[in-house]
Design an enzyme around this catalytic site. Structure first.
Site, PDB file in Angstrom:
ATOM      1  N   SER A 220       0.852  -1.183   0.000  1.00 46.18           N
ATOM      2  CA  SER A 220       0.000   0.000   0.000  1.00 46.18           C
ATOM      3  C   SER A 220       0.888   1.233   0.000  1.00 46.18           C
ATOM      4  CB  SER A 220      -0.906   0.018   1.236  1.00 46.18           C
ATOM      5  OG  SER A 220      -1.801  -1.072   1.217  1.00 46.18           O
ATOM      6  N   GLY A 222      -0.288   4.433  -0.201  1.00 43.29           N
ATOM      7  CA  GLY A 222      -1.059   5.608   0.155  1.00 43.29           C
ATOM      8  C   GLY A 222      -1.592   6.323  -1.073  1.00 43.29           C
ATOM      9  N   ALA A 223      -1.277   7.597  -1.191  1.00 42.95           N
ATOM     10  CA  ALA A 223      -1.763   8.393  -2.309  1.00 42.95           C
ATOM     11  C   ALA A 223      -1.200   7.945  -3.640  1.00 42.95           C
ATOM     12  CB  ALA A 223      -1.404   9.859  -2.080  1.00 42.95           C
ATOM     13  N   ASP A 252      -6.143  -2.487   5.900  1.00 45.90           N
ATOM     14  CA  ASP A 252      -6.778  -3.750   6.275  1.00 45.90           C
ATOM     15  C   ASP A 252      -7.931  -4.074   5.326  1.00 45.90           C
ATOM     16  OD1 ASP A 252      -5.043  -3.649   8.499  1.00 45.90           O
ATOM     17  OD2 ASP A 252      -6.526  -2.488   9.631  1.00 45.90           O
TER      18      ASP A 252
END
Length: 319
Positions: A220, A222-223, A252
């Site tokens: 992951s 994020g942006a 999650d």
């Protein structure tokens, strides 16, 4: 069915306060309590989207009993291991401008017998699971090698393992070849031992984790979207987010979507991105239902933007 393992679950209590003043009396204008812990959140996300899930977790005291009731009320099968200590309670103070002040408790200390009972409960319940998601930090009493032992023992029973942890616990488990590991950008950089400045550098770090034992890496960013590095190839996915309300539990939710979609290939990555994008648009740690998902907005590609600078941790409008 997706089985989740949360070694250090919590009750997460949130108070809305008009202003945080040190040393003063704070009168809450609202409060709520929710089940907490990364594996618990994965189970909540699976159940919210209509899937079947079992949550294995240690439970102790009145707090543990309340946690079990809250999960049961969300359609989650609870396989609890009784503790002598009490399940931890985390507290969040929310001010009107959205600023959060969090106090996370360390949690109970598990005895060797309780630690063994937790692993055995996972092994005993693993036969019906398509995936086992082992998530979060380890409580006191569990050595960093505890996840490694869990992965080794459950693999011998034929189950597939997704591992979402960090630090020494992740490093120790890699030698036992978890099928998927799911770091965020900071955890991926920590595991690589260096800062990551671009998506391409994140790809190289994920390859290193695979060389050390991970079957696949779902990262992951994020942006800057999500990255999947596996035997079948390297894929990148993202989706627009109109407004970020809360990123609590978004990773999650992404893992839940990925595993529910089979845990392999660009279609599973697309499901992960859709779940993560929906989660950040919801308040608090709310998990998306099927109605919240917008799969048509997700873009996945094998043409990974290697030169794209990483802005994870600094906000943004995609996930």
């Amino acid at each position: 069915m997706i089985l989740t393992v949360t070694p250090n679950p919590s009750l997460d209590r949130t108070y809305e306060v008009p202003e945080l003043r040190r040393g003063g009396l704070l009168r809450a204008e609202g409060d709520r309590v929710e089940p907490g812990g990364k594996g618990v959140n994965v189970a909540r996300a699976v159940a919210a989207a209509g899937g079947a899930t079992t949550a294995v977790l240690p439970l102790g005291g009145a707090e543990g009993a309340l946690l079990a009731r809250l999960l049961d009320g969300r359609g989650i099968d609870v396989a609890g291991v009784e503790l002598a200590g009490s399940t931890r309670v985390n507290v969040t103070l929310v001010e009107p401008d959205g600023l959060l002040t969090k106090v996370n408790a360390p949690g109970p200390s598990l005895s060797p017998a309780e630690a063994e009972a937790l692993i055995e409960t996972v092994r005993a319940r693993s036969a019906d699971a398509e995936w086992i998601a082992c998530c979060g930090s380890l409580p006191r009493g569990l050595a960093p090698a505890w996840y490694a032992e869990l992965v080794a023992r459950v693999h011998r029973a034929g189950a597939r393992i997704a591992l979402d942890t960090s630090g020494q616990a992740l490093t120790a488990a890699l030698a036992h070849r978890p099928d998927v590991v799911k770091p965020n950008a900071d955890e991926l950089a920590e595991a690589a031992g260096r800062p990551l400045r671009t998506v391409g550098e994140a790809v190289e770090a994920a390859r290193e984790l695979r060389a050390r034992g991970a079957g696949a890496v779902l990262a992951s960013l994020g942006a800057d979207g999500q990255l999947l590095v596996e035997d079948g190839g390297i894929y990148w996915g993202h989706a627009p987010v109109a407004a970020v309300r809360s990123d609590v539990g978004a990773g999650d939710a992404s893992l839940a979507g990925f595993l529910a979609a089979g845990g392999r290939g660009p279609s599973a990555l697309a499901a992960a991105v859709a779940h993560g994008a929906a989660a950040v648009g919801l308040p608090g740690s709310a998990m998306p239902t099927a109605a919240d998902l917008a799969p048509s907005a997700v873009v996945t590609t094998a043409d990974v933007p290697l030169d794209r600078p990483l802005t994870a941790g600094r906000g943004g409008g995609t996930t």
